[in-house]
Design a protein around this motif. Sequence first.
Motif, PDB file in Angstrom:
ATOM      1  N   ARG A  90      15.298  -2.387   0.844  1.00 31.53           N
ATOM      2  CA  ARG A  90      14.360  -2.597   1.920  1.00 31.53           C
ATOM      3  C   ARG A  90      13.519  -3.795   1.535  1.00 31.53           C
ATOM      4  N   VAL A  92      10.486  -6.123   3.224  1.00 30.80           N
ATOM      5  CA  VAL A  92       9.575  -6.032   4.368  1.00 30.80           C
ATOM      6  C   VAL A  92       9.606  -7.291   5.223  1.00 30.80           C
ATOM      7  N   HIS A 122       3.793  -6.542   0.022  1.00 26.97           N
ATOM      8  CA  HIS A 122       5.092  -5.865   0.109  1.00 26.97           C
ATOM      9  C   HIS A 122       6.252  -6.642  -0.514  1.00 26.97           C
ATOM     10  N   ASP A 147      12.479  -5.406   7.378  1.00 27.95           N
ATOM     11  CA  ASP A 147      11.664  -4.750   8.415  1.00 27.95           C
ATOM     12  C   ASP A 147      11.546  -5.632   9.654  1.00 27.95           C
ATOM     13  N   PHE A 178       7.030  -5.058  11.918  1.00 30.25           N
ATOM     14  CA  PHE A 178       7.571  -4.411  10.714  1.00 30.25           C
ATOM     15  C   PHE A 178       8.128  -3.042  11.068  1.00 30.25           C
ATOM     16  N   HIS A 179       8.573  -2.291  10.064  1.00 37.20           N
ATOM     17  CA  HIS A 179       9.233  -0.992  10.308  1.00 37.20           C
ATOM     18  C   HIS A 179      10.447  -1.147  11.212  1.00 37.20           C
ATOM     19  N   GLY A 211       1.641   3.509   6.737  1.00 34.66           N
ATOM     20  CA  GLY A 211       1.673   2.319   7.605  1.00 34.66           C
ATOM     21  C   GLY A 211       2.197   2.820   8.950  1.00 34.66           C
ATOM     22  N   MET A 227       2.420  -4.157  14.909  1.00 35.23           N
ATOM     23  CA  MET A 227       2.121  -4.931  13.701  1.00 35.23           C
ATOM     24  C   MET A 227       2.406  -6.401  13.988  1.00 35.23           C
ATOM     25  N   PRO A 231       1.436  -6.470   8.184  1.00 34.39           N
ATOM     26  CA  PRO A 231       1.401  -5.052   8.579  1.00 34.39           C
ATOM     27  C   PRO A 231      -0.008  -4.518   8.819  1.00 34.39           C
ATOM     28  N   ARG A 240      -5.558   1.237   6.651  1.00 33.76           N
ATOM     29  CA  ARG A 240      -5.630  -0.083   7.269  1.00 33.76           C
ATOM     30  C   ARG A 240      -6.354   0.015   8.621  1.00 33.76           C
TER      31      ARG A 240
HETATM   32  C1  LIG Z   1       5.275  -2.512   6.623  1.00 31.64           C
HETATM   33  C2  LIG Z   1       4.641  -1.226   6.201  1.00 31.64           C
HETATM   34  O1  LIG Z   1       3.531  -0.880   6.565  1.00 31.64           O
HETATM   35  O2  LIG Z   1       5.422  -0.453   5.400  1.00 31.64           O
HETATM   36  P1  LIG Z   1       4.955   1.000   4.885  1.00 31.64           P
HETATM   37  O3  LIG Z   1       4.718   1.857   6.114  1.00 31.64           O
HETATM   38  O4  LIG Z   1       6.116   1.462   4.067  1.00 31.64           O
HETATM   39  O5  LIG Z   1       3.682   0.742   4.108  1.00 31.64           O
END
Ligand SMILES: CC(=O)OP(=O)(O)O
Length: 406
Positions: A90, A92, A122, A147, A178-179, A211, A227, A231, A240
Amino acid sequence: MRVLVVNCGSSSIKYQFLDMDTEQVLCKGLAERIGIPGSRIVHKKDDQKVVVERPMKDHEDALKYVLELVVDEKVGGVKDLSEIDAVGHRVVHGGEKFSGSVLIDDEVMRALEEYSYLAPLHNPPNIMGIRAMMKLLPGVPNVAVFDTAFHSKMPAKAYLYAIPYEYYKKYKIRRYGFHGTSHRYVSRRTAEILGLDYHKSKIITVHLGNGASIAAVMNGHSIDTSMGFTPLEGLVMGTRSGDIDPSIVTFLMEKEGLTAEEVYTILNKKSGVLGLTDGFSSDMRDIEDKALEGDPVCRLALDIYEYRIAKYIGAYVAAMNGVDAIAFTAGVGENSPVTRKEVCENYLGYLGIKIDDEKNNIKGEERIITTPDSKVKVLVVPTNEELMIARDTKEIVEKGLKQLEY
Ligand SMILES: CC(=O)OP(=O)(O)O
Ligand SMILES: Nc1ncnc2c1ncn2[C@@H]1O[C@H](COP(=O)(O)OP(=O)(O)O)[C@@H](O)[C@H]1O
Ligand SMILES: [Mg+2]
């Protein structure tokens, strides 16, 4: 083909070892507190669990012990390292360069190093994991699954910020999202469950982990996501802040005599529900429990958390001019009936959404949680980023591809 999937965080490594002929997980685990006292690996094979407590100074050290467990005769997946056919990582942030998964070579490594400034929390540990596996398993192919890639077809009206265009040209400042691996898996699975044509569908995926992010997936592509450049943007998360007025950054720098780096750390690690509850907890289980007991601070934190989710869902219904289904996933999304119910019933009734309380009373199972007459289907779809990473890795290695587009 047997694939080892690794997700390297700053002080942790999540891993799964899969037999891709059956897509069975042979073993999996979590190495945590890497580089700090108390480091350990929690390793599982079927119903067996072992905890290995030993100093792990860095990711290479940790992965060395992970590999020992993967070939352990009692709790391993295979007998010898030569039976590991490929490693999926993975990663990011893939910037604008990577719109799909890639076989990692020197050129890819150079690009990943270059993009580290875009995801300083990340990408560096992701790269550490790749370098470690190249050293520990020489000659075994490594694949990067980003991601950001699933969001790479987002239109400019969604990814450009209204700041001087020169900063996009100069620094590639834009929304990346992301994700993506999770949103890709969950949206595809949602279409399968509902018998929708994935390439003619409007699906909103709600990834609520530590996240958290939401994506508008239209006709099989992410057209917008919460995001952004990093992120940090979007939803209220565990630690966050999500969306704020950017003036707060300079205000805090002036009033508190803080550097940009210090404010960045506050927004990433001391904000979210942790900040709203004055440091009580970043774990939504704690927040929910106290909120439901009547604690006003946690109740307000939960209200703020849910309200932001609802506003993004509403915005993405507009972005797609409609919606077929909404899918909750990741830790909170999969395991919190309260959050799902309150978001849907307090804010989404106008869509004709009706939650079935009995169906919604589940944790971690795949299920439609709305009544049959609900105009929009709402589902719980457990994410499986590791399986998606393993599938891409298998396809790239078996077909001898350099890059896999989706
Ligand atoms: C991009 C991100 O926030 O990844 P994670 O949710 O794994 O922190
Ligand atoms: N039963 C639950 N109810 C509410 N929140 C939960 C539940 N189980 C896990 N969570 C939350 O899920 C979050 C972690 O999500 P997860 O997707 O596992 O993490 P990560 O983002 O690190 O992959 C934590 O905030 C945790 O509190
Ligand atoms: Mg996660």
